[in-house]
Enzyme design. Structure first.
Site, PDB file in Angstrom:
ATOM      1  N   LYS A  63      93.638 -61.737  29.309  1.00  0.00           N
ATOM      2  CA  LYS A  63      92.952 -62.974  29.713  1.00  0.00           C
ATOM      3  C   LYS A  63      93.407 -64.100  28.794  1.00  0.00           C
ATOM      4  CE  LYS A  63      88.363 -63.827  28.904  1.00  0.00           C
ATOM      5  NZ  LYS A  63      88.400 -65.050  28.081  1.00  0.00           N
ATOM      6  N   GLU A  83      92.676 -68.525  28.110  1.00  0.00           N
ATOM      7  CA  GLU A  83      91.774 -69.636  28.422  1.00  0.00           C
ATOM      8  C   GLU A  83      92.546 -70.876  28.825  1.00  0.00           C
ATOM      9  OE1 GLU A  83      88.942 -70.481  25.336  1.00  0.00           O
ATOM     10  OE2 GLU A  83      88.209 -68.406  25.271  1.00  0.00           O
ATOM     11  N   ASP A 140      91.696 -60.010  25.564  1.00  0.00           N
ATOM     12  CA  ASP A 140      91.797 -61.467  25.380  1.00  0.00           C
ATOM     13  C   ASP A 140      92.997 -61.828  24.508  1.00  0.00           C
ATOM     14  OD1 ASP A 140      90.341 -63.535  26.448  1.00  0.00           O
ATOM     15  OD2 ASP A 140      88.613 -63.269  25.125  1.00  0.00           O
ATOM     16  N   ASP A 195      87.548 -62.182  22.844  1.00  0.00           N
ATOM     17  CA  ASP A 195      87.688 -62.701  21.476  1.00  0.00           C
ATOM     18  C   ASP A 195      86.322 -63.156  20.949  1.00  0.00           C
ATOM     19  OD1 ASP A 195      87.309 -64.987  22.946  1.00  0.00           O
ATOM     20  OD2 ASP A 195      88.991 -66.097  22.092  1.00  0.00           O
ATOM     21  N   SER A 196      85.279 -63.074  21.789  1.00  0.00           N
ATOM     22  CA  SER A 196      83.922 -63.289  21.286  1.00  0.00           C
ATOM     23  C   SER A 196      83.608 -62.256  20.194  1.00  0.00           C
ATOM     24  CB  SER A 196      82.892 -63.205  22.421  1.00  0.00           C
ATOM     25  OG  SER A 196      83.068 -62.026  23.175  1.00  0.00           O
ATOM     26  N   GLU A 251      82.920 -70.193  33.253  1.00  0.00           N
ATOM     27  CA  GLU A 251      81.856 -70.129  32.256  1.00  0.00           C
ATOM     28  C   GLU A 251      81.153 -71.470  32.084  1.00  0.00           C
ATOM     29  OE1 GLU A 251      83.064 -68.433  28.535  1.00  0.00           O
ATOM     30  OE2 GLU A 251      81.326 -69.201  27.472  1.00  0.00           O
TER      31      GLU A 251
HETATM   32  N1  LIG Z   1      77.362 -63.374  22.115  1.00  0.00           N
HETATM   33  C1  LIG Z   1      78.163 -64.259  22.715  1.00  0.00           C
HETATM   34  N2  LIG Z   1      77.953 -64.550  24.005  1.00  0.00           N
HETATM   35  C2  LIG Z   1      78.741 -65.446  24.627  1.00  0.00           C
HETATM   36  O1  LIG Z   1      78.504 -65.685  25.811  1.00  0.00           O
HETATM   37  C3  LIG Z   1      79.792 -66.072  23.902  1.00  0.00           C
HETATM   38  C4  LIG Z   1      79.982 -65.720  22.560  1.00  0.00           C
HETATM   39  N3  LIG Z   1      79.139 -64.837  21.989  1.00  0.00           N
HETATM   40  N4  LIG Z   1      81.004 -66.238  21.829  1.00  0.00           N
HETATM   41  C5  LIG Z   1      82.042 -66.982  22.517  1.00  0.00           C
HETATM   42  C6  LIG Z   1      81.462 -67.805  23.544  1.00  0.00           C
HETATM   43  C7  LIG Z   1      80.546 -68.904  23.017  1.00  0.00           C
HETATM   44  N5  LIG Z   1      79.625 -69.039  24.086  1.00  0.00           N
HETATM   45  C8  LIG Z   1      78.574 -69.937  24.172  1.00  0.00           C
HETATM   46  C9  LIG Z   1      77.752 -70.145  23.093  1.00  0.00           C
HETATM   47  C10 LIG Z   1      76.667 -71.025  23.194  1.00  0.00           C
HETATM   48  C11 LIG Z   1      76.431 -71.712  24.399  1.00  0.00           C
HETATM   49  C12 LIG Z   1      75.271 -72.639  24.509  1.00  0.00           C
HETATM   50  O2  LIG Z   1      74.162 -72.246  24.309  1.00  0.00           O
HETATM   51  N6  LIG Z   1      75.541 -73.899  24.844  1.00  0.00           N
HETATM   52  C13 LIG Z   1      74.485 -74.897  25.032  1.00  0.00           C
HETATM   53  C14 LIG Z   1      75.008 -76.250  24.580  1.00  0.00           C
HETATM   54  C15 LIG Z   1      75.351 -76.311  23.133  1.00  0.00           C
HETATM   55  C16 LIG Z   1      75.934 -77.669  22.745  1.00  0.00           C
HETATM   56  O3  LIG Z   1      75.769 -78.637  23.481  1.00  0.00           O
HETATM   57  O4  LIG Z   1      76.551 -77.738  21.680  1.00  0.00           O
HETATM   58  C17 LIG Z   1      74.092 -74.979  26.492  1.00  0.00           C
HETATM   59  O5  LIG Z   1      73.302 -75.857  26.835  1.00  0.00           O
HETATM   60  O6  LIG Z   1      74.551 -74.158  27.300  1.00  0.00           O
HETATM   61  C18 LIG Z   1      77.268 -71.482  25.475  1.00  0.00           C
HETATM   62  C19 LIG Z   1      78.324 -70.592  25.357  1.00  0.00           C
HETATM   63  C20 LIG Z   1      79.933 -68.130  25.137  1.00  0.00           C
HETATM   64  N7  LIG Z   1      80.606 -67.057  24.452  1.00  0.00           N
HETATM   65  C1  LIG Z   2      82.580 -64.803  26.937  1.00  0.00           C
HETATM   66  C2  LIG Z   2      83.719 -64.163  27.631  1.00  0.00           C
HETATM   67  C3  LIG Z   2      84.069 -64.764  28.950  1.00  0.00           C
HETATM   68  C4  LIG Z   2      84.862 -64.197  26.721  1.00  0.00           C
HETATM   69  O1  LIG Z   2      85.820 -64.872  26.875  1.00  0.00           O
HETATM   70  C5  LIG Z   2      84.748 -63.362  25.533  1.00  0.00           C
HETATM   71  O2  LIG Z   2      83.918 -62.451  25.507  1.00  0.00           O
HETATM   72  O3  LIG Z   2      85.502 -63.605  24.607  1.00  0.00           O
END
Ligand SMILES: Nc1nc(=O)c2c([nH]1)NC[C@@H]1CN(c3ccc(C(=O)N[C@@H](CCC(=O)O)C(=O)O)cc3)CN21
Ligand SMILES: CC(C)C(=O)C(=O)O
Length: 386
Positions: free
Chosen positions: A191, A193, A161, A122-123, A261
């Site tokens: 899948k 969550e 998803d 669902d990303s 994750e």
């Molecule tokens: N292109 C893409 N890749 C992904 O892995 C992904 C998506 N989209 N969309 C759905 C989710 C969102 N995801 C994410 C997006 C950003 C962070 C990130 O950078 N988090 C920061 C903290 C941000 C905060 O505290 O608000 C980190 O430190 O990991 C992690 C997972 C993983 N998933």
């Molecule tokens: C980031 C992965 C694990 C996912 O759930 C997605 O692509 O939606």
């Protein structure tokens, strides 16, 4: 997510359970995973045709235009990846590769590269539709993405998803949504969550309905509202223990694998070791480096590693195309293969003139002359195709 998380000190999406619990450190798993995913000799396996997947939406069977209609000899048919294949790999301690896809071309690429699993995540809401989070995507839209990927990836094991809002209310709702994704989306599993009691019941009910379920814990993006952002999980003792309990509960519910994750490496390693099912990792666009533009920074998590620079290549190709359109060097004669028969040209010009379209007739005559030009001594397409 890309496989990169395997190389970061804070493990974000773990694949180490793809190895026997004691066999590897997380950091060493990437190269082995990639080596495995490309099988022998380091080059991808040839893309072999596997019979199309069954998708039911009441529509008549589509003619196979790109897939080719001809039946292939059994020896040329690649084995479809099944749950049994995945279990065998996990049992033997072989890495399992997984990546996301949302459309037909990426499905074809992933199949050709020999991946084991493809997640239609669902990303897509963020990556393909530009939303800020994954909440807005609907079941219908997810199913369309599944169908497109399934047309392209005929061999890879597909996971679809369940979108936010399609499985939380009751087990009946969860089963109904999962059944739709399977029947209409043409995927091999679903899948969902989370690991609260209602999510565990949902997973159990879907497994009871005969559908393979992949769990997803740690950072669960559909809970972005309750979590207060895409925050790493398992960073306190209490939260880390919760991740392990969640992983075990999903295994008990009958899940065949769990996505872990955005959790610290020791938490992922403990979950991996405690489980008898694989923990997995992933996002196509992140690992290809599609998001070069600063506007995309919000989409690609900061833990990703890029294995390509596709975004730059796209920008370069688009700029060149735009420039050629503006300088009128495209389209040229070799890109206009469609031809009026020589004998019809005069009749066409006369018909235009009769209608008072003299200027149009002149333009048509110019175009005939232009398309008959030879470039560097090579006759152009209207001659070749004559
Ligand atoms: N292109 C893409 N890749 C992904 O892995 C992904 C998506 N989209 N969309 C759905 C989710 C969102 N995801 C994410 C997006 C950003 C962070 C990130 O950078 N988090 C920061 C903290 C941000 C905060 O505290 O608000 C980190 O430190 O990991 C992690 C997972 C993983 N998933
Ligand atoms: C980031 C992965 C694990 C996912 O759930 C997605 O692509 O939606």
């Amino acid at each position: 997510m890309s496989f990169s998380r395997l190389l970061t000190p804070r493990l974000l999406l773990d694949t180490s359970a793809m190895f026997p619990p004691s066999s590897s450190t997380v950091a060493s798993s990437l190269s082995r995973q990639l080596r495995c995913s490309t099988r022998t000799g380091g080059s991808p396996p040839p893309h072999r045709h596997v019979a199309r997947r069954v998708m039911s939406n009441g529509a008549p069977a589509e003619p196979a235009i790109y897939g080719g209609g001809a039946q292939q000899a059994p020896s040329a048919v690649a084995r479809r990846v099944t749950l049994a294949t995945l279990r065998g790999k996990h049992r033997r301690g072989e890495p399992i590769s997984m990546v996301t896809a949302y459309d037909y071309p990426s499905g074809v690429h992933i199949d050709a590269a020999g991946f084991d699993i493809c997640l239609v995540g669902d990303s897509a809401a963020m990556v393909a539709h530009g939303h800020d989070n994954t909440l807005p995507i609907t079941l219908d839209l997810m199913i369309e993405h599944c169908r497109a990927v399934a047309r392209g990836a005929t061999r890879t094991f597909l996971v679809g998803d369940l979108p936010f809002g399609t499985y939380e209310s009751s087990t009946a709702q969860a089963v109904a949504s999962a059944v739709r994704v399977m029947k209409e989306g043409g995927v091999d599993s679903i899948k969902l969550e989370g690991s609260t009691p209602s999510r565990i019941s949902a997973a159990k009910a879907i497994v009871d309905a005969g559908i393979a379920v992949m769990g997803h814990i740690g950072l669960t993006p559909q809970s972005v509202s309750a979590l207060g952002g895409f925050r790493p999980q398992g960073k306190t003792v209490e939260s880390a223990v919760k991740v392990i309990e969640a992983a075990l509960a999903l295994q008990d519910a009958g899940c065949f694998a769990v996505v872990l994750e955005c959790v610290p490496a020791p938490v992922a390693a403990a979950a991996t070791s405690a489980l008898q099912i694989p923990t997995i990792g992933i996002v196509y666009h992140d690992l290809l480096g599609t998001f070069q533009h600063p506007l995309h920074a919000k989409v690609s998590p900061k833990f990703c590693k890029q294995y390509g620079n596709i975004g730059d290549a796209i920008n370069r190709a688009l700029s060149k195309y735009k420039q050629e359109v503006e300088t009128q060097s495209f389209p040229g004669p070799s890109h206009t293969p469609y031809k009026l028969a020589d004998t019809d040209v005069d009749a066409f010009l006369n018909a235009l003139k009769k209608k008072g379209l003299d200027v149009a007739a002149d333009a048509a005559a110019d175009a005939v002359e232009y398309s008959e030009k030879e470039i560097n001594g090579t006759p152009q397409l209207n001659k070749i195709y004559a």
